[in-house]
Design a protein around this motif. Sequence first.
Motif, PDB file in Angstrom:
ATOM      1  N   ASP A 187      -0.054  35.122  19.851  1.00 25.19           N
ATOM      2  CA  ASP A 187      -0.193  35.127  21.312  1.00 25.19           C
ATOM      3  C   ASP A 187       1.071  35.654  21.988  1.00 25.19           C
ATOM      4  OD1 ASP A 187      -2.780  34.158  21.131  1.00 25.19           O
ATOM      5  OD2 ASP A 187      -2.227  32.085  21.611  1.00 25.19           O
ATOM      6  N   ALA A 188       2.230  35.295  21.467  1.00 26.37           N
ATOM      7  CA  ALA A 188       3.489  35.791  22.020  1.00 26.37           C
ATOM      8  C   ALA A 188       3.585  37.303  21.858  1.00 26.37           C
ATOM      9  CB  ALA A 188       4.673  35.104  21.342  1.00 26.37           C
ATOM     10  N   ASN A 189       3.154  37.799  20.709  1.00 26.22           N
ATOM     11  CA  ASN A 189       3.172  39.238  20.472  1.00 26.22           C
ATOM     12  C   ASN A 189       2.200  39.945  21.418  1.00 26.22           C
ATOM     13  OD1 ASN A 189       4.255  41.451  18.962  1.00 26.22           O
ATOM     14  ND2 ASN A 189       2.301  41.587  17.890  1.00 26.22           N
ATOM     15  N   LYS A 190       1.047  39.342  21.659  1.00 26.05           N
ATOM     16  CA  LYS A 190       0.088  39.907  22.616  1.00 26.05           C
ATOM     17  C   LYS A 190       0.692  39.943  24.018  1.00 26.05           C
ATOM     18  CE  LYS A 190      -4.127  38.491  20.217  1.00 26.05           C
ATOM     19  NZ  LYS A 190      -5.301  37.582  20.289  1.00 26.05           N
ATOM     20  N   ALA A 191       1.416  38.899  24.396  1.00 30.48           N
ATOM     21  CA  ALA A 191       2.064  38.874  25.714  1.00 30.48           C
ATOM     22  C   ALA A 191       3.090  39.996  25.819  1.00 30.48           C
ATOM     23  CB  ALA A 191       2.723  37.519  25.958  1.00 30.48           C
ATOM     24  N   ALA A 192       3.833  40.225  24.750  1.00 29.16           N
ATOM     25  CA  ALA A 192       4.812  41.315  24.749  1.00 29.16           C
ATOM     26  C   ALA A 192       4.113  42.665  24.888  1.00 29.16           C
ATOM     27  CB  ALA A 192       5.652  41.272  23.478  1.00 29.16           C
ATOM     28  N   HIS A 193       3.012  42.846  24.175  1.00 26.92           N
ATOM     29  CA  HIS A 193       2.253  44.096  24.290  1.00 26.92           C
ATOM     30  C   HIS A 193       1.694  44.268  25.703  1.00 26.92           C
ATOM     31  CE1 HIS A 193       2.482  45.529  20.188  1.00 26.92           C
ATOM     32  NE2 HIS A 193       2.146  44.322  19.758  1.00 26.92           N
ATOM     33  N   THR A 194       1.267  43.177  26.310  1.00 23.80           N
ATOM     34  CA  THR A 194       0.777  43.237  27.684  1.00 23.80           C
ATOM     35  C   THR A 194       1.891  43.668  28.623  1.00 23.80           C
ATOM     36  OG1 THR A 194      -0.926  41.570  27.298  1.00 23.80           O
ATOM     37  CG2 THR A 194      -0.209  41.886  29.583  1.00 23.80           C
ATOM     38  N   MET A 195       3.078  43.108  28.434  1.00 24.33           N
ATOM     39  CA  MET A 195       4.212  43.494  29.272  1.00 24.33           C
ATOM     40  C   MET A 195       4.538  44.967  29.072  1.00 24.33           C
ATOM     41  SD  MET A 195       6.601  40.084  28.916  1.00 24.33           S
ATOM     42  CE  MET A 195       7.884  40.628  30.063  1.00 24.33           C
ATOM     43  N   GLU A 196       4.500  45.442  27.825  1.00 25.08           N
ATOM     44  CA  GLU A 196       4.759  46.862  27.546  1.00 25.08           C
ATOM     45  C   GLU A 196       3.724  47.751  28.221  1.00 25.08           C
ATOM     46  OE1 GLU A 196       6.839  46.049  23.194  1.00 25.08           O
ATOM     47  OE2 GLU A 196       4.720  46.594  23.291  1.00 25.08           O
ATOM     48  N   ILE A 242       4.455  33.360  26.734  1.00 26.95           N
ATOM     49  CA  ILE A 242       5.743  33.877  27.220  1.00 26.95           C
ATOM     50  C   ILE A 242       6.887  32.985  26.727  1.00 26.95           C
ATOM     51  CG2 ILE A 242       7.135  34.318  29.284  1.00 26.95           C
ATOM     52  CD1 ILE A 242       4.972  36.425  28.833  1.00 26.95           C
ATOM     53  N   GLU A 243       6.685  31.684  26.763  1.00 26.27           N
ATOM     54  CA  GLU A 243       7.726  30.757  26.296  1.00 26.27           C
ATOM     55  C   GLU A 243       7.999  30.938  24.808  1.00 26.27           C
ATOM     56  OE1 GLU A 243       6.165  26.977  27.557  1.00 26.27           O
ATOM     57  OE2 GLU A 243       6.946  27.223  29.594  1.00 26.27           O
ATOM     58  N   VAL A 244       6.955  31.140  24.015  1.00 32.52           N
ATOM     59  CA  VAL A 244       7.138  31.368  22.575  1.00 32.52           C
ATOM     60  C   VAL A 244       7.845  32.700  22.352  1.00 32.52           C
ATOM     61  CG1 VAL A 244       5.962  31.705  20.363  1.00 32.52           C
ATOM     62  CG2 VAL A 244       5.185  29.913  21.923  1.00 32.52           C
ATOM     63  N   LEU A 245       7.475  33.726  23.113  1.00 30.37           N
ATOM     64  CA  LEU A 245       8.151  35.020  23.013  1.00 30.37           C
ATOM     65  C   LEU A 245       9.637  34.877  23.318  1.00 30.37           C
ATOM     66  CD1 LEU A 245       8.095  38.106  22.652  1.00 30.37           C
ATOM     67  CD2 LEU A 245       7.474  38.272  25.077  1.00 30.37           C
ATOM     68  N   MET A 246       9.958  34.141  24.375  1.00 32.08           N
ATOM     69  CA  MET A 246      11.368  33.931  24.735  1.00 32.08           C
ATOM     70  C   MET A 246      12.124  33.228  23.610  1.00 32.08           C
ATOM     71  SD  MET A 246      10.973  32.962  28.834  1.00 32.08           S
ATOM     72  CE  MET A 246      11.621  31.381  28.550  1.00 32.08           C
ATOM     73  N   ALA A 247      11.478  32.282  22.949  1.00 34.12           N
ATOM     74  CA  ALA A 247      12.137  31.505  21.899  1.00 34.12           C
ATOM     75  C   ALA A 247      12.236  32.266  20.583  1.00 34.12           C
ATOM     76  CB  ALA A 247      11.382  30.195  21.664  1.00 34.12           C
ATOM     77  N   THR A 248      11.235  33.063  20.267  1.00 32.61           N
ATOM     78  CA  THR A 248      11.198  33.698  18.951  1.00 32.61           C
ATOM     79  C   THR A 248      11.745  35.113  18.921  1.00 32.61           C
ATOM     80  OG1 THR A 248       8.914  34.429  19.293  1.00 32.61           O
ATOM     81  CG2 THR A 248       9.245  32.298  18.193  1.00 32.61           C
ATOM     82  N   ASP A 249      11.714  35.793  20.059  1.00 36.10           N
ATOM     83  CA  ASP A 249      12.222  37.168  20.117  1.00 36.10           C
ATOM     84  C   ASP A 249      12.900  37.409  21.458  1.00 36.10           C
ATOM     85  OD1 ASP A 249      12.772  39.806  19.586  1.00 36.10           O
ATOM     86  OD2 ASP A 249      10.712  40.337  19.040  1.00 36.10           O
ATOM     87  N   PRO A 250      14.007  36.688  21.701  1.00 33.84           N
ATOM     88  CA  PRO A 250      14.649  36.771  23.019  1.00 33.84           C
ATOM     89  C   PRO A 250      15.152  38.169  23.370  1.00 33.84           C
ATOM     90  CG  PRO A 250      16.024  35.546  21.477  1.00 33.84           C
ATOM     91  CD  PRO A 250      14.717  35.789  20.799  1.00 33.84           C
ATOM     92  N   GLU A 251      15.568  38.950  22.377  1.00 30.60           N
ATOM     93  CA  GLU A 251      16.042  40.302  22.678  1.00 30.60           C
ATOM     94  C   GLU A 251      14.906  41.176  23.205  1.00 30.60           C
ATOM     95  OE1 GLU A 251      18.280  42.125  19.517  1.00 30.60           O
ATOM     96  OE2 GLU A 251      19.351  40.259  19.121  1.00 30.60           O
ATOM     97  N   TYR A 296       6.678  27.311  15.320  1.00 26.31           N
ATOM     98  CA  TYR A 296       5.457  27.726  16.000  1.00 26.31           C
ATOM     99  C   TYR A 296       4.384  28.097  14.985  1.00 26.31           C
ATOM    100  CZ  TYR A 296       8.585  27.890  19.968  1.00 26.31           C
ATOM    101  OH  TYR A 296       9.477  27.537  20.937  1.00 26.31           O
ATOM    102  N   THR A 297       3.140  27.938  15.400  1.00 31.86           N
ATOM    103  CA  THR A 297       2.028  28.304  14.537  1.00 31.86           C
ATOM    104  C   THR A 297       1.857  29.821  14.533  1.00 31.86           C
ATOM    105  OG1 THR A 297       0.372  28.234  16.304  1.00 31.86           O
ATOM    106  CG2 THR A 297       0.842  26.143  15.131  1.00 31.86           C
ATOM    107  N   ALA A 298       1.123  30.299  13.553  1.00 28.96           N
ATOM    108  CA  ALA A 298       0.838  31.735  13.483  1.00 28.96           C
ATOM    109  C   ALA A 298       0.092  32.189  14.729  1.00 28.96           C
ATOM    110  CB  ALA A 298       0.032  32.044  12.225  1.00 28.96           C
ATOM    111  N   GLU A 299      -0.791  31.339  15.230  1.00 28.24           N
ATOM    112  CA  GLU A 299      -1.543  31.676  16.438  1.00 28.24           C
ATOM    113  C   GLU A 299      -0.614  31.796  17.648  1.00 28.24           C
ATOM    114  OE1 GLU A 299      -5.277  30.085  19.158  1.00 28.24           O
ATOM    115  OE2 GLU A 299      -4.826  29.065  17.283  1.00 28.24           O
ATOM    116  N   GLN A 300       0.362  30.907  17.757  1.00 29.15           N
ATOM    117  CA  GLN A 300       1.316  30.980  18.869  1.00 29.15           C
ATOM    118  C   GLN A 300       2.155  32.260  18.779  1.00 29.15           C
ATOM    119  OE1 GLN A 300       3.014  27.041  18.095  1.00 29.15           O
ATOM    120  NE2 GLN A 300       2.568  26.517  20.235  1.00 29.15           N
ATOM    121  N   ILE A 301       2.560  32.623  17.579  1.00 30.84           N
ATOM    122  CA  ILE A 301       3.339  33.856  17.380  1.00 30.84           C
ATOM    123  C   ILE A 301       2.483  35.067  17.747  1.00 30.84           C
ATOM    124  CG2 ILE A 301       4.547  35.296  15.694  1.00 30.84           C
ATOM    125  CD1 ILE A 301       6.042  32.703  16.349  1.00 30.84           C
TER     126      ILE A 301
END
Length: 96
Positions: free
Chosen positions: A15-24, A60-69, A8-13
């Motif tokens: 965005d995945a981190n932003k999605a995780a923060h949004t969920m939090e 969300i898909e990148v988050l699931m793939a890169t940090d499933p826990e 994944y690109t740095a931008e995708q990572i």
Amino acid sequence: MSQQVAEYTAEQILDANKAAHTMEAMIGRLSYDENFASRLANNPREALDGAGMLMEKNAIEVLMATDPERFDKLCEALFDLVDSDFLHQMVAPSCA
């Protein structure tokens, strides 16, 4: 995990981190804001848009793939507060 991250690109990572923060943030807000919880249950997209919380399907898909826990922990906490179909509704296409 590093091999998955390399796909994944740095931008995708980011965005995945932003999605995780949004969920939090959503989990935190659901714990004290009954009005938000009601709006979220009735119209999730509108409630999140109104709160400035964005979750893109790809992120969300990148988050699931890169940090499933982390994703699993967030989902467990979220599903204690909302219907289990909530995340699916959020990332499904809005056209019917």
